[in-house]
Design an enzyme around this catalytic site. Structure first.
Site, mmCIF file in Angstrom:
data_model
loop_
_atom_site.group_PDB
_atom_site.id
_atom_site.type_symbol
_atom_site.label_atom_id
_atom_site.label_comp_id
_atom_site.label_asym_id
_atom_site.label_seq_id
_atom_site.Cartn_x
_atom_site.Cartn_y
_atom_site.Cartn_z
ATOM 1 N N LYS A 95 -19.113 -16.498 -21.311
ATOM 2 C CA LYS A 95 -20.188 -16.886 -20.593
ATOM 3 C C LYS A 95 -19.423 -18.303 -20.747
ATOM 4 O O LYS A 95 -19.898 -19.777 -20.555
ATOM 5 C CB LYS A 95 -21.401 -17.149 -20.331
ATOM 6 C CG LYS A 95 -21.107 -15.277 -19.714
ATOM 7 C CD LYS A 95 -23.091 -15.585 -19.521
ATOM 8 C CE LYS A 95 -23.751 -13.713 -19.195
ATOM 9 N NZ LYS A 95 -23.337 -12.876 -20.239
HETATM 10 O O1 LIG Z 1 -26.166 -12.036 -15.145
HETATM 11 C C1 LIG Z 1 -25.997 -11.503 -16.196
HETATM 12 C C2 LIG Z 1 -24.762 -11.940 -16.732
HETATM 13 C C3 LIG Z 1 -24.381 -10.911 -17.586
HETATM 14 N N1 LIG Z 1 -24.956 -10.058 -18.787
HETATM 15 C C4 LIG Z 1 -24.736 -8.995 -19.687
HETATM 16 O O2 LIG Z 1 -24.709 -8.152 -19.020
HETATM 17 C C5 LIG Z 1 -24.830 -6.946 -21.233
HETATM 18 C C6 LIG Z 1 -26.416 -6.227 -20.172
HETATM 19 O O3 LIG Z 1 -27.141 -5.624 -21.438
HETATM 20 P P1 LIG Z 1 -27.616 -4.375 -20.705
HETATM 21 O O4 LIG Z 1 -28.251 -3.987 -22.498
HETATM 22 O O5 LIG Z 1 -27.397 -2.862 -19.867
HETATM 23 O O6 LIG Z 1 -29.234 -4.999 -19.656
HETATM 24 C C7 LIG Z 1 -25.419 -7.995 -21.673
HETATM 25 O O7 LIG Z 1 -24.374 -8.509 -22.378
HETATM 26 C C8 LIG Z 1 -26.141 -9.391 -20.644
HETATM 27 O O8 LIG Z 1 -25.179 -10.518 -21.502
HETATM 28 C C9 LIG Z 1 -26.881 -10.130 -17.986
HETATM 29 O O9 LIG Z 1 -27.184 -8.672 -18.222
HETATM 30 N N2 LIG Z 1 -26.848 -10.379 -16.456
#
Ligand SMILES: O=c1ccn([C@@H]2O[C@H](COP(=O)(O)O)[C@@H](O)[C@H]2O)c(=O)[nH]1
Length: 273
Positions: A95
């Site tokens: 990001k």
């Molecule tokens: O809007 C967003 C952007 C990035 N993320 C990232 O995705 C994963 C989600 O992890 P889970 O364990 O499946 O919840 C994580 O690396 C976030 O930094 C997001 O969740 N939302």
């Protein structure tokens, strides 16, 4: 092969829209890895080996590595995926967002140091902050649009000339920024209505869709809202729900991760037709 070509090939080859997220949390690792200097690499490698035939991409989240001074292990993992599973794109979730000169360094970090196929970037500082990533013509720039967290609405829902800011970002990226066809957008699975709006705006542009699994997004609603006419178009990310799926003593972490990855891939595929 460009990022977008590689992604299209991975969708077809593995018949999967699932993106496996690599968010290593050592407090949740198996006991036998405790105190091992390469525990993060060992854990993530096991997850990669267990799911590589089930996924359309891997998404390491850089914060989990950097917080533990484990960037060397992230580098080694990215190289491992590149050499062992060269058909699977690696998305570095960082990001990034900064002025052009600094963005050039972030782009080198993502594409040279980590050899990622794509990186997530923040649009808040405008086109000159995103352009350096696009100088890497075969790489992907995945722009934050409608994030999966509740607080995303604080800014992304602001009215900009009659449309919410996230829709303005989607229009900007598809109409002006995507000059070389290398852009994608981040849109959360936790907001299927907005996901549908973004799909309408951007045509077939790929979407990185986090928010199923641990964040509770509904798979059926996500696929219905975000799929393209040919039933692809999304990298639907799940991290914690796969990495830490082990509940019983009879399964290894890798076996549990594979079981949940299969369930998730199949649940997604059920709604693609
Ligand atoms: O809007 C967003 C952007 C990035 N993320 C990232 O995705 C994963 C989600 O992890 P889970 O364990 O499946 O919840 C994580 O690396 C976030 O930094 C997001 O969740 N939302």
């Amino acid at each position: 092969m460009t990022f977008i070509e590689k992604l299209n090939a991975a969708w077809a080859e593995n018949q999967s829209l699932l993106c496996v997220g690599l968010d290593p949390d050592i407090s949740r690792f198996p006991a036998e890895l405790a105190g091992k200097p390469d525990a993060i690499f060992t854990f993530c490698k096991a997850m990669i080996d267990a799911t590589a035939d089930l996924t359309c991409s891997f998404k390491p989240q850089i914060a989990y590595f950097a917080a533990l001074r484990a960037e060397d292990q992230l580098e080694a993992l990215c190289r491992y995926i590149k050499t062992t599973y060269p058909a699977i794109p690696v998305i570095l979730d960082a990001k990034r967002g900064d002025i052009g000169a600094t963005a050039e360094q972030y782009a080198r970090e993502a594409f040279e140091r980590y050899a990622a196929d794509a990186v997530t970037v923040n649009p808040y500082m405008g086109f000159d902050s995103v352009a350096p990533y696009m100088e890497w013509k075969d790489k992907g720039a995945i722009v934050l649009c409608r994030t999966s967290n509740a607080g995303g609405s604080d800014l992304q829902f602001l009215d900009v000339g009659g449309v919410p800011l996230y829709q303005h970002v989607a229009k900007l990226v598809v109409e002006k920024w995507n000059t070389n066809g290398q852009c994608a957008l981040v849109v959360g699975a936790t907001f299927p209505d907005e996901l549908a709006q973004v799909r309408n705006i951007v045509g077939d542009m790929p979407l990185l869709v986090p928010g199923i699994g641990a964040q509770g997004g509904d798979i059926a609603a996500t696929v219905a809202a975000g799929k393209t006419a040919n039933g692809t178009g999304m990298m639907i990310n799940s991290s914690r729900a796969i990495l830490y799926a082990k509940t019983s003593g009879n399964e290894t972490f890798a076996e549990a991760a594979r079981r949940v990855a299969i369930e998730t891939r199949d649940a997604i595929n059920q709604h693609r037709a």
